[in-house]
Design a protein around this motif. Sequence first.
Motif, PDB file in Angstrom:
ATOM      1  N   UNK A 159       6.555  -3.157   1.965  1.00 27.69           N
ATOM      2  CA  UNK A 159       7.314  -3.275   3.206  1.00 27.69           C
ATOM      3  C   UNK A 159       8.061  -2.028   3.594  1.00 27.69           C
ATOM      4  N   UNK A 160       7.991  -0.982   2.766  1.00 26.42           N
ATOM      5  CA  UNK A 160       8.754   0.232   3.023  1.00 26.42           C
ATOM      6  C   UNK A 160       7.872   1.489   2.945  1.00 26.42           C
ATOM      7  N   UNK A 161       6.598   1.318   3.272  1.00 24.70           N
ATOM      8  CA  UNK A 161       5.613   2.396   3.234  1.00 24.70           C
ATOM      9  C   UNK A 161       5.102   2.662   4.647  1.00 24.70           C
ATOM     10  N   UNK A 162       4.883   3.935   4.969  1.00 22.11           N
ATOM     11  CA  UNK A 162       4.317   4.274   6.276  1.00 22.11           C
ATOM     12  C   UNK A 162       3.411   5.498   6.152  1.00 22.11           C
ATOM     13  N   UNK A 163       2.320   5.474   6.886  1.00 23.03           N
ATOM     14  CA  UNK A 163       1.425   6.624   6.985  1.00 23.03           C
ATOM     15  C   UNK A 163       0.602   6.500   8.253  1.00 23.03           C
ATOM     16  N   UNK A 164      -0.066   7.564   8.624  1.00 25.72           N
ATOM     17  CA  UNK A 164      -0.948   7.525   9.792  1.00 25.72           C
ATOM     18  C   UNK A 164      -2.325   7.055   9.368  1.00 25.72           C
ATOM     19  N   UNK A 200     -11.258   0.587   0.825  1.00 23.88           N
ATOM     20  CA  UNK A 200     -10.985  -0.679   0.112  1.00 23.88           C
ATOM     21  C   UNK A 200      -9.582  -0.676  -0.482  1.00 23.88           C
ATOM     22  N   UNK A 201      -9.175   0.465  -1.040  1.00 16.06           N
ATOM     23  CA  UNK A 201      -7.827   0.578  -1.599  1.00 16.06           C
ATOM     24  C   UNK A 201      -6.766   0.405  -0.510  1.00 16.06           C
ATOM     25  N   UNK A 202      -6.991   1.012   0.639  1.00 18.89           N
ATOM     26  CA  UNK A 202      -6.032   0.907   1.743  1.00 18.89           C
ATOM     27  C   UNK A 202      -5.954  -0.521   2.282  1.00 18.89           C
ATOM     28  N   UNK A 203      -7.104  -1.187   2.350  1.00 18.54           N
ATOM     29  CA  UNK A 203      -7.125  -2.577   2.834  1.00 18.54           C
ATOM     30  C   UNK A 203      -6.396  -3.480   1.838  1.00 18.54           C
ATOM     31  N   UNK A 204      -6.633  -3.280   0.558  1.00 21.89           N
ATOM     32  CA  UNK A 204      -5.978  -4.091  -0.472  1.00 21.89           C
ATOM     33  C   UNK A 204      -4.457  -3.925  -0.426  1.00 21.89           C
ATOM     34  N   UNK A 206      -2.703  -3.021   2.200  1.00 21.22           N
ATOM     35  CA  UNK A 206      -2.195  -3.125   3.571  1.00 21.22           C
ATOM     36  C   UNK A 206      -0.944  -3.998   3.685  1.00 21.22           C
ATOM     37  N   UNK A 207      -0.832  -5.104   2.923  1.00 21.34           N
ATOM     38  CA  UNK A 207       0.385  -5.926   3.022  1.00 21.34           C
ATOM     39  C   UNK A 207       1.667  -5.178   2.654  1.00 21.34           C
ATOM     40  N   UNK A 208       1.564  -4.043   1.975  1.00 17.76           N
ATOM     41  CA  UNK A 208       2.755  -3.303   1.564  1.00 17.76           C
ATOM     42  C   UNK A 208       3.243  -2.327   2.641  1.00 17.76           C
TER      43      UNK A 208
END
Length: 354
Positions: A159-164, A200-204, A206-208
């Motif tokens: 919930x505290x991660x951001x990227x483009x 796949x790693x980014x999709x897994x 994604x909830x974070x």
Amino acid sequence: MKKQLVLSCALALSALSNCAYAAETLKILTWKGYAPNELVEKFEKKTGYKVEITYSNNEEMIAKLRATRGAGFDVAQPSQDRISSVQEKYKIYKAIDYSKINTSALVTSMLDAVKKNTKVKDDSFAVPFCYGTSGLIVNKKLAPNAKDYSALLDKEYAGKISYRLKRPTLIGVAFAKGENPFEKYSDAKEYKTLMDGVAKDLIKAKPYVKNYWSNGDSLLELLRSSEVVVAMGWDNGGWKLHKENPDLDFVAPKSGALGWIDTFAIPAKAENVEGAYAWINFMLEAENAAYFTNKEGYGTASNGANKFLDKEIKDNFERSFTKADIDNINWYPPVPAKLESIEGKLLDKVKASK
């Protein structure tokens, strides 16, 4: 006959005069800020050359030099990843004679990267000038263990991660997995296999993710408010936040920051090649390079510039980059066209995933 002789002499003198003017003038095609007035004046006094500046960007530089087949300018400053493919097609640059460059004054890893990434057949076509990087912007108090791009996938920061959702994120995560995506550029199939795994790693994870940022100012606000504690961002953004709050800072990832380099190149039909080499060496002298960095904020390839930097800027570089971190920067090479479509499809897949 006498009149013809006089006319011939007059024409010859006129031609010599024009040649002298051409030799005394140095025409530079560059980005705004890359040729500060103070340094131009210093160079003119030192060398006797008259400098003429034309401001541009990568696309315009290529267009101007293509239109004239490399004529009209003595120095150009394209990004290193925009040279080799253009040179192969249009032959708009001269090969660099590195014996005329004071290479001992340069950061070796940057010079080696530029030689490699601007090589066409047996020649290289640029000298490094300035650079910038992307990596992590971290709240070190709330995310003290965020040291690599893998932190962008870490449940600890949910919930505290951001990227483009852009290619640098794919590239960075690939490096954090222990892979070198740049080495796979020559094999689209291998590259796609690697990036499928990254997607796949980014999709897994994604909830974070708090959000996928697209506006830099908005990202900085999220970091200021601690709504985001780990983000992928650029060096100057992290340093700006650090000035406001020492808990926030730019971190060079363990697997290597991602870096761009803008260069010096000499157009194919440059008339003042001697002046071009003089300008390149002048701008990479430690004091002159430091003046540029103090004014514009970008690091340079000058090996000794750090000792002449303003304290705040020097502290930023030394805090975020050891010498090993500088040598570990992953410099962007030219991107093969077919890879962009692979990346685009995967980024759309990550964005659309639930």
